[in-house]
Motif scaffolding. Structure first.
Motif, mmCIF file in Angstrom:
data_model
loop_
_atom_site.group_PDB
_atom_site.id
_atom_site.type_symbol
_atom_site.label_atom_id
_atom_site.label_comp_id
_atom_site.label_asym_id
_atom_site.label_seq_id
_atom_site.Cartn_x
_atom_site.Cartn_y
_atom_site.Cartn_z
ATOM 1 N N GLU A 54 2.535 14.703 -8.999
ATOM 2 C CA GLU A 54 1.514 13.460 -9.440
ATOM 3 C C GLU A 54 1.540 12.468 -9.350
ATOM 4 N N GLN A 55 2.503 11.287 -9.499
ATOM 5 C CA GLN A 55 2.736 10.403 -9.101
ATOM 6 C C GLN A 55 2.712 10.131 -7.720
ATOM 7 N N SER A 56 4.039 10.766 -7.030
ATOM 8 C CA SER A 56 4.103 11.178 -6.095
ATOM 9 C C SER A 56 2.936 10.551 -4.956
ATOM 10 N N VAL A 57 1.715 11.725 -5.039
ATOM 11 C CA VAL A 57 0.600 11.957 -4.533
ATOM 12 C C VAL A 57 0.004 10.012 -4.333
ATOM 13 N N PHE A 58 0.035 9.298 -5.386
ATOM 14 C CA PHE A 58 -0.714 7.762 -5.263
ATOM 15 C C PHE A 58 0.432 7.110 -5.286
ATOM 16 N N ALA A 59 1.203 7.513 -5.267
ATOM 17 C CA ALA A 59 2.447 5.713 -4.903
ATOM 18 C C ALA A 59 2.795 6.297 -3.318
ATOM 19 N N THR A 60 1.406 7.508 -2.299
ATOM 20 C CA THR A 60 1.909 7.121 -1.161
ATOM 21 C C THR A 60 1.462 5.895 -0.431
ATOM 22 N N ASN A 61 1.551 5.238 1.086
ATOM 23 C CA ASN A 61 0.597 4.613 1.176
ATOM 24 C C ASN A 61 -0.857 4.822 1.871
ATOM 25 N N GLU A 62 -1.263 6.314 1.427
ATOM 26 C CA GLU A 62 -2.377 6.596 2.336
ATOM 27 C C GLU A 62 -3.362 6.953 0.803
ATOM 28 N N ASP A 181 16.464 14.385 -7.925
ATOM 29 C CA ASP A 181 15.121 13.681 -7.530
ATOM 30 C C ASP A 181 14.972 13.277 -6.674
ATOM 31 N N VAL A 182 13.541 14.009 -5.401
ATOM 32 C CA VAL A 182 13.282 14.031 -4.208
ATOM 33 C C VAL A 182 12.152 13.324 -4.263
ATOM 34 N N THR A 183 11.786 12.743 -5.369
ATOM 35 C CA THR A 183 9.588 12.347 -4.962
ATOM 36 C C THR A 183 10.138 10.672 -4.383
ATOM 37 N N GLU A 184 11.136 10.289 -4.346
ATOM 38 C CA GLU A 184 11.111 8.910 -3.651
ATOM 39 C C GLU A 184 11.176 9.882 -1.573
ATOM 40 N N ALA A 185 12.050 10.562 -1.854
ATOM 41 C CA ALA A 185 12.162 11.063 -0.234
ATOM 42 C C ALA A 185 10.888 11.887 0.238
ATOM 43 N N VAL A 186 9.911 12.684 -0.325
ATOM 44 C CA VAL A 186 8.666 13.039 -0.327
ATOM 45 C C VAL A 186 7.646 12.209 -0.004
ATOM 46 N N ILE A 187 7.984 10.693 -0.635
ATOM 47 C CA ILE A 187 6.685 10.012 -0.684
ATOM 48 C C ILE A 187 7.099 8.947 1.047
ATOM 49 N N ASN A 188 8.588 8.697 1.291
ATOM 50 C CA ASN A 188 9.001 7.841 2.476
ATOM 51 C C ASN A 188 8.785 9.325 3.445
ATOM 52 N N ALA A 189 8.844 10.807 3.464
ATOM 53 C CA ALA A 189 8.443 11.660 4.558
ATOM 54 C C ALA A 189 7.532 11.579 5.408
ATOM 55 N N TYR A 190 5.824 11.537 3.802
ATOM 56 C CA TYR A 190 4.652 11.760 3.769
ATOM 57 C C TYR A 190 3.935 10.073 4.889
ATOM 58 N N ASN A 191 4.933 8.811 4.919
ATOM 59 C CA ASN A 191 4.182 7.609 4.744
ATOM 60 C C ASN A 191 3.988 7.479 6.343
ATOM 61 N N THR A 192 5.610 8.072 6.647
ATOM 62 C CA THR A 192 6.734 8.214 8.251
ATOM 63 C C THR A 192 5.033 8.891 8.764
ATOM 64 N N ALA A 193 5.496 10.866 8.461
ATOM 65 C CA ALA A 193 3.842 11.157 9.454
ATOM 66 C C ALA A 193 3.525 10.736 9.025
ATOM 67 N N SER A 194 2.220 10.131 8.241
ATOM 68 C CA SER A 194 0.567 10.019 8.203
ATOM 69 C C SER A 194 0.695 8.263 9.308
ATOM 70 N N GLY A 195 1.831 8.296 8.961
ATOM 71 C CA GLY A 195 1.758 6.668 9.525
ATOM 72 C C GLY A 195 0.865 5.860 9.732
ATOM 73 N N VAL A 196 0.223 5.598 8.095
ATOM 74 C CA VAL A 196 -0.844 4.513 6.729
ATOM 75 C C VAL A 196 0.347 4.117 7.322
ATOM 76 N N ALA A 197 -0.293 2.256 7.049
ATOM 77 C CA ALA A 197 0.498 1.190 5.928
ATOM 78 C C ALA A 197 0.872 1.287 5.226
ATOM 79 N N ALA A 198 1.321 0.069 4.607
ATOM 80 C CA ALA A 198 1.061 0.403 2.901
ATOM 81 C C ALA A 198 0.137 -0.945 2.666
ATOM 82 N N PRO A 199 -0.383 -0.380 2.079
ATOM 83 C CA PRO A 199 -2.011 -1.676 1.312
ATOM 84 C C PRO A 199 -1.341 -2.587 1.153
#
Length: 226
Positions: A54-62, A181-199
């Motif tokens: 749950e936390q990882s979804v809205f922790a991504t840049n997108e 705990d792979v939460t941060e790793a999944v967030i980073n992987a999603y940010n890399t794949a999406s290409g969306v910059a941090a707001p």
């Protein structure tokens, strides 16, 4: 196939009976089907991972961009609610400051006005909160599907055999090594794949509508994915 062979044999036997009285041999019984070999379970080395989904979804840049979009949508409504709340507070202070010579009719009229505005404040705050939560839920659902795909790919690529979601307050995991705990790793992987910059950080005013007294409050975290 056996049934067809039996029918052909029966027809052949009938033709032979008409042409010659010779006795035909009886058809051989069909063979019993062979039972499939049982599947033998095989033990494999376990590699377990934990994720606060749950936390990882809205922790991504997108995800952060999506939340800020919902908050920005409700800024005008929040301003209206804040203005009405300030008006109610001002009327209450005026009532308290009335001199002792104020008539009962005047006090009753002021109280009725305050009560009417306070009820309107609560209705507006509850309606805004409900609409805000619905929009936040919709944004979470769309993002959760995307993050879920990245999460599954990550654990499969890294050879994990079991993934546990520890988002909820009541989860069965009492203790685990931090490295699981792979939460941060999944967030980073999603940010890399999406290409969306941090707001950029949200302005202090860009917050959810503030519920008045008795109004429903938004959950601290987005609702859990079904």
């Amino acid at each position: 196939m056996n049934r067809t062979l039996a029918i052909v044999s029966a027809l052949g036997a009938g033709l032979l009976a008409v042409s010659a009285p010779a006795q035909t041999p009886a058809a051989a019984p069909a063979a019993a089907p062979t039972a499939p070999a049982p599947v033998v379970p095989q033990a494999i080395p376990a590699k377990i991972a934990l994720i606060a989904f749950e936390q990882s979804v809205f922790a991504t840049n997108e995800g952060q961009v999506a939340v800020q979009g919902v908050q920005k949508k409700y800024e005008p409504k929040k301003s209206q609610i804040d203005t009405l709340a300030q008006e109610v507070d001002s009327l209450k202070k005026q009532l308290q400051a009335l001199p002792a010579t104020t008539t009962d009719e005047d006090r009753a009229s002021r109280l009725k006005n305050i009560d009417t505005k306070e009820k309107q404040l609560n209705r507006d705050a509850e309606d805004a909160q409900t609409a805000y939560n619905a929009d936040l839920q919709e944004a979470y659902g769309k993002m959760a599907q995307k993050v879920n795909a990245t999460m599954r790919k990550y654990v499969q690529d890294n050879g994990y055999t079991l993934l546990l979601d520890v988002s909820g307050q009541q989860n069965p995991v009492l203790w685990a090594l931090p490295t699981t705990d792979v939460t941060e790793a999944v967030i980073n992987a999603y940010n890399t794949a999406s290409g969306v910059a941090a707001p950029p950080p949200a302005a202090p005013s860009a917050t959810r509508p503030r519920p008045a007294a008795g109004a429903a409050k938004a959950p601290a975290a987005a609702p859990k994915k079904q």
